[in-house]
Design an enzyme around this catalytic site. Structure first.
Site, PDB file in Angstrom:
ATOM      1  CG  HIS A 267      57.810  47.366  47.356  1.00  0.00           C
ATOM      2  ND1 HIS A 267      57.696  48.927  46.073  1.00  0.00           N
ATOM      3  CD2 HIS A 267      57.915  47.939  48.735  1.00  0.00           C
ATOM      4  CE1 HIS A 267      57.145  49.698  47.617  1.00  0.00           C
ATOM      5  NE2 HIS A 267      57.833  49.024  48.728  1.00  0.00           N
TER       6      HIS A 267
ATOM      7  CG  ASN B 162      56.804  54.247  48.670  1.00  0.00           C
ATOM      8  OD1 ASN B 162      56.799  53.321  48.266  1.00  0.00           O
ATOM      9  ND2 ASN B 162      56.012  54.055  49.749  1.00  0.00           N
TER      10      ASN B 162
END
Length: 489
Positions: free
Chosen positions: A60, A133
């Site tokens: 990320h 997510n």
């Protein structure tokens, strides 16, 4: 003097506040001579420049973020005692960071990759972080496999490149990934922007009410802008033309007042249902079908303010699924259990032990009261207050009321696989997802998968990979096999 005045008004100074006489020429020993060590402005600027980057996130790393507002639209007090959810119309400030998973800090936005959805609620009972997510499931169900999985998505230690062999070797040997891989290579695998995708808490969490009753919950954030995606060809072109496409789109939309919004829904399962439910409700590779637990609308999320400084507020923002508030807690989800440790540990390494003191991370609607002291960048905020508990000097004290309710456990300790429920297997939901698709969607899914699998060098890995999709659905596997063989000749 305000911080803004300090930054933008008056003479340029050193970090210590001394005025700078010349910021154009370094100090030398005579005209044309060597630079002097005594030029402390030069050394200070170069030394600071060398340290302007902190270690990027291992996963990320590539992200964008914005502040916003969450508004409650339904009474949920029958399920949770969380104060920020306590009444219809109540608003809570939020910060949402979007990201890709595998790419590094300089990677393009428009790539086939899950998108991280890290949402911080600045509640009056402390910060609550929901870390998920843009997909309701994930590739694996146990955190012990996470480092191995990410190693396959990152650069190979020998070639220095991402290798199809590594990706498909791992996925084919981990059939639990079949559901998420089907999601990833379908039409929603490359969102057109952060505004045009859904978000999910993904994990199962605990809600508990004032009476102590326990419920299991899943979060859904449905985009009000509508779902929009990119084909592989469109994404390849956009990634080359504008690597910052998603970040730019989000920033510009907020700048022009086109604030993106999401309708917030939850699925609620009474705790007593979990043991006999047809799927393991704590398995991150599975969804709860909506016919079993229909989504209930509870709120609205709006993003309405851009960060002023990307490094300070996006790169240094930290989120942890261990940041709960009263009325909300963890579940036995083994992936979640591992993340409860891993996220906080990553932040302590990457940003520092006092990362929670930074403006974007500290509580906005209450004050943190801890006995933690010192460490890198500690600002002395506690003054001379005692740093232990209990104490008789008026220090903070425990409440004697846990944030969440205990979960019964039994049996011997050991390296146990997750419990298997009546309809649990690694392929059933992947097959169901495939059969929900239109013929055009199926064709694009097969084309996307085949293009990647065809890059694998070993026949056994190819066959194993196709075999997982064949077990999900016979037609799926047959079409994929034919497409891969056509590409491999």
């Amino acid at each position: 003097m305000t911080q803004e005045a300090h930054v933008t008004q008056g003479p340029l100074t050193t970090e210590a506040g001394a005025p700078v006489a010349d910021n154009q020429n370094s100090e030398t020993a005579g005209l044309g001579g060597p630079v002097l060590v005594q030029d402390q402005l030069l050394l200070e600027k170069l030394a600071h420049f060398n340290r302007e980057r902190i270690p990027e996130r291992v996963v990320h790393a590539r992200g964008a973020g914005a502040y916003g507002t969450f508004t409650v639209t339904r009474d949920v007090t029958q399920w949770t005692r969380a104060k920020f959810l306590s009444e219809v119309g109540k608003q809570t400030e939020t910060f949402l960071r979007f990201s890709t998973v595998a790419g590094n800090l300089g990677a393009a936005d428009a790539v086939r990759d899950p998108r991280g959805w890290a949402l911080k609620f600045y509640t009056e009972e402390g910060n609550y972080d929901l870390v998920g997510n843009n997909t309701p499931v994930f590739f694996i169900k146990d955190a012990i496999k996470f480092p191995d999985f990410i190693h396959t998505q990152k650069r190979d230690p020998y070639t220095g490149s991402t290798e199809a062999d590594n990706v498909w070797d791992f996925w084919s040997l981990s059939p639990e990934s079949t559901h998420q891989v089907t999601w990833l290579f379908g039409d929603r695998g490359i969102p057109a922007s952060y505004r045009h995708m859904n978000g999910y808490g993904s994990h199962t969490y605990q809600w508990n009410n004032e009476a102590g009753e326990v419920f299991w919950v899943k979060y859904h954030f449905k985009t009000d802008q509508g779902i929009r995606n990119l084909t592989q060809a469109e994404a390849d072109r956009l990634a080359g033309e504008d690597p910052d496409s998603h970040q730019r789109d989000l920033r510009q939309a907020i700048e022009r007042g086109d604030f993106p919004t999401w309708t917030v829904q939850v699925q609620i399962m009474p705790a007593a249902d979990a043991a006999a439910y047809r799927f393991n409700p704590f398995d991150l590779t599975k969804v709860w079908p909506h016919e079993d637990y229909p989504p209930i609308e509870i709120g609205r999320l709006e993003l309405n303010r851009n960060p002023e400084n990307i490094f300070a507020e996006v790169e240094q923002a930290i989120f942890s699924p261990a940041h709960f508030v009263p009325g909300i807690g963890p579940s036995p989800d083994k992936m979640l259990q591992g993340r409860l440790f891993a996220y906080g540990d990553a932040h302590r390494y990457r940003v520092g032990i006092n990362a929670d003191h930074l403006p974007v991370n500290r509580p906005h609607a209450t004050v943190a009261r801890t006995n933690s002291r010192d460490g890198l960048l500690y600002d002395g905020r506690h003054g001379g207050a005692k740093n232990y508990e209990p104490n008789s000097f008026g220090g903070p004290h425990q409440t004697d009321r846990p944030l969440w309710q205990p979960v019964p456990v039994a049996g011997a300790t050991g390296n146990h696989a997750a419990p298997v429920h009546a309809e649990d297997n690694d392929f059933v939901q992947a097959g169901a997802l495939y059969r929900l698709m239109s013929e055009d969607e199926k064709a694009r899914l097969v084309e996307n998968l085949a293009g990647f699998i065809a890059k694998v060098s070993r026949d056994d890995i190819v066959e194993r990979a196709i075999g997982n999709f064949r077990q999900a659905d016979g037609d799926f596997g047959k079409r994929l096999d034919a497409a891969v063989q056509a590409l491999r000749g």
